[in-house]
Design an enzyme around this catalytic site. Sequence first.
Site, PDB file in Angstrom:
ATOM      1  CD  GLU A 272      -3.034  -1.131   0.387  1.00 28.84           C
ATOM      2  OE1 GLU A 272      -3.524   0.129  -0.199  1.00 28.84           O
ATOM      3  OE2 GLU A 272      -3.472  -2.125  -0.037  1.00 28.84           O
ATOM      4  CB  CYS A 306      -1.904   6.849   1.400  1.00 30.00           C
ATOM      5  SG  CYS A 306      -3.133   6.291   2.113  1.00 30.00           S
ATOM      6  CD  GLU A 403       2.650  10.235  -0.912  1.00 24.90           C
ATOM      7  OE1 GLU A 403       3.810   9.445  -0.706  1.00 24.90           O
ATOM      8  OE2 GLU A 403       1.546   9.711  -0.557  1.00 24.90           O
TER       9      GLU A 403
HETATM   10  P1  NAD Z   1       8.582   4.546   4.529  1.00 21.44           P
HETATM   11  O1  NAD Z   1       8.322   3.904   3.408  1.00 21.44           O
HETATM   12  O2  NAD Z   1       9.743   5.335   4.900  1.00 21.44           O
HETATM   13  O3  NAD Z   1       8.371   3.796   5.669  1.00 21.44           O
HETATM   14  C1  NAD Z   1       7.225   2.875   6.082  1.00 21.44           C
HETATM   15  C2  NAD Z   1       7.696   1.608   6.824  1.00 21.44           C
HETATM   16  O4  NAD Z   1       8.783   0.887   6.196  1.00 21.44           O
HETATM   17  C3  NAD Z   1       8.467   1.867   8.126  1.00 21.44           C
HETATM   18  O5  NAD Z   1       7.886   0.958   9.266  1.00 21.44           O
HETATM   19  C4  NAD Z   1       9.805   1.903   7.849  1.00 21.44           C
HETATM   20  O6  NAD Z   1      10.481   1.675   9.237  1.00 21.44           O
HETATM   21  C5  NAD Z   1       9.881   0.732   7.053  1.00 21.44           C
HETATM   22  N1  NAD Z   1      11.074   0.656   6.066  1.00 21.44           N
HETATM   23  C6  NAD Z   1      11.817   1.739   5.729  1.00 21.44           C
HETATM   24  N2  NAD Z   1      12.947   1.448   4.927  1.00 21.44           N
HETATM   25  C7  NAD Z   1      12.765   0.122   4.883  1.00 21.44           C
HETATM   26  C8  NAD Z   1      13.455  -1.134   3.947  1.00 21.44           C
HETATM   27  N3  NAD Z   1      14.520  -0.763   3.470  1.00 21.44           N
HETATM   28  N4  NAD Z   1      12.730  -2.395   4.195  1.00 21.44           N
HETATM   29  C9  NAD Z   1      11.913  -2.513   5.027  1.00 21.44           C
HETATM   30  N5  NAD Z   1      11.087  -1.746   5.621  1.00 21.44           N
HETATM   31  C10 NAD Z   1      11.410  -0.424   5.504  1.00 21.44           C
HETATM   32  O7  NAD Z   1       7.007   5.444   4.647  1.00 21.44           O
HETATM   33  P2  NAD Z   1       6.894   6.675   5.598  1.00 21.44           P
HETATM   34  O8  NAD Z   1       7.304   7.782   5.062  1.00 21.44           O
HETATM   35  O9  NAD Z   1       7.149   6.195   7.030  1.00 21.44           O
HETATM   36  O10 NAD Z   1       5.156   6.799   5.444  1.00 21.44           O
HETATM   37  C11 NAD Z   1       4.698   7.401   4.286  1.00 21.44           C
HETATM   38  C12 NAD Z   1       4.358   6.692   2.852  1.00 21.44           C
HETATM   39  O11 NAD Z   1       3.559   5.744   3.484  1.00 21.44           O
HETATM   40  C13 NAD Z   1       3.658   7.659   2.015  1.00 21.44           C
HETATM   41  O12 NAD Z   1       4.374   7.430   0.813  1.00 21.44           O
HETATM   42  C14 NAD Z   1       2.239   7.265   2.225  1.00 21.44           C
HETATM   43  O13 NAD Z   1       1.524   7.626   0.836  1.00 21.44           O
HETATM   44  C15 NAD Z   1       2.130   5.867   2.415  1.00 21.44           C
HETATM   45  N6  NAD Z   1       0.838   5.286   3.158  1.00 21.44           N
HETATM   46  C16 NAD Z   1       0.305   4.820   2.140  1.00 21.44           C
HETATM   47  C17 NAD Z   1      -0.849   3.981   2.701  1.00 21.44           C
HETATM   48  C18 NAD Z   1      -1.879   3.382   1.822  1.00 21.44           C
HETATM   49  O14 NAD Z   1      -2.768   2.642   2.172  1.00 21.44           O
HETATM   50  N7  NAD Z   1      -1.720   3.142   0.352  1.00 21.44           N
HETATM   51  C19 NAD Z   1      -1.274   4.455   3.835  1.00 21.44           C
HETATM   52  C20 NAD Z   1      -0.262   5.191   4.508  1.00 21.44           C
HETATM   53  C21 NAD Z   1       0.708   5.591   4.358  1.00 21.44           C
END
Ligand code: NAD
Length: 499
Positions: A272, A306, A403
Amino acid sequence: MSSSSGAQSPFSAGHRRALDWLNSGPKRLLIGGEWVDAVSGRRFTTSDPATEQILAEVAEADSADIDRAVIAARKAFESSTWSGISPHTRARYLLRIADTIEQHAEELAVLETLDMGSPVAASLGRVGAAADLFRYYAGWVTKIHGTTSPTDDSRFIYMLREPMGVCALINAWNVPIVMAASKLGPALACGNTAILKPAEQAPLSTVRLAELIHELGLPPGVVNVVPGFGATAGAAMSAHPDIDKIAFTGSTGVGKQILQASAGNMKKVTLELGGKSPNIIFPDADLDRAVDAAVIAFCRNSGQICSAGTRLFVHESLHDEIAQRISAIASQYRIGSPLRQDTQMGPLVSQRQMERVLSYVDSGKSDGARLNTGGQRVGDVGYFVQPTVFSNVSNDMRIAQEEIFGPVLSIIPFRDEEDAVLKGNDTLYGLAAAVWTRDIGRAHRIARALKSGRVWINTYAETDAVMSIGGYKQSGYGREMGAESIEAYTQTKSVLMRL
Ligand code: NAD
């Protein structure tokens, strides 16, 4: 440690319980039914984005802890203490999780607000949505059917629907408790065991939820919770050879890394990811409602949603009028402590996020968009940014394509229906979209034409546990919530028997 925010939420008992919990010592990992420190002994701190004060120390999982959690989750899965129990019993556990969430709703809401800054009334609404999700998936437990297939008299062919096994659930920080519920609910309903990693920026409501679930006496190893950083804990989960499925919510860039890392053992993956959602207003719409909703669509959760409606397409005949009306409302937004009942917008989650948002404001200005309102930090403590409205934006500007994850709106004029659809779809993303019109033919034509996992007609961002979410294009892989999560957390087995 304590929150030193002077503000008191309207939920005094829940607020007190949240502070007592924060003061009760470092938060630990839940592995195999035990609360444990990280193997490394390391902890990280999490802080209140409204006050910049440290809230708690949290054990920091890395690959050694993920290994332990996988062993515990595997043992629980293979021993069938969860997948093999009566579905009625499993459903009752999920119902009890929903009940305990509701009994602790105010405490969980205050914790979430302290940790990531969303106004407390909104956090409380999300806690309610999390309980609804567990109840919805409790209903599914007894209805996860296989099928039988027609064949000749000499054979019997049937299909079993079985759990995936050990599921890694990795979440972002922006709506933590809802994300935890939307993954744990179906994962547990389908008989899987789970390793849940909340985001490092806001792990507290997830850890407290894990405590409440633990108190219900689920078999050890069924739910494991491992706060930690993405590059260590998250990466170890994505690459682990004994994890069967990974469900991820976060940015598109990290989603791609997870997809690559999970190829090693061909994990089943759902992603997601990000969005840049179009919200399209036609002149025949109920403009009062459309304008109010358009403001909420980009300001809710300080724009850290998101599916935020960050690209507003307005018919060219109305562009200036709508831009002026939206800016007038946005400029009056009550920004302040998210613990206050009347606050409409709290801080962004972190200094990094604030700086990122402000750099997009600079980019909009230098690309020549008209700044109607906002664009500044508010105060010098906490990560507050004004709702920001740009108009006369061209769809190829960075503020219209990337975004931002902050309260920044790009208003873009369109000529006619075709132009609106072309521009609306002109993005890498495809998570959500909305159209406002009283012409029902046009409403349905546009709902079909938009390349998006969700479309709203004459509303924005309404949701329900029954309704799936997921991305077209680079907004994701697979779907979450609704009946589609049952498919995402199960696999099928065809059986042919010669009679
Ligand atoms: P992010 O991708 O930086 O982090 C999300 C999660 O992934 C965190 O738990 C982080 O620790 C983990 N992570 C980071 N690097 C990783 C790796 N290399 N391997 C595995 N896990 C890793 O995202 P963010 O900045 O925390 O969140 C914002 C983003 O989330 C935005 O792009 C937003 O649109 C998206 N989002 C999407 C939805 C949806 O339903 N589509 C819902 C909420 C947020």
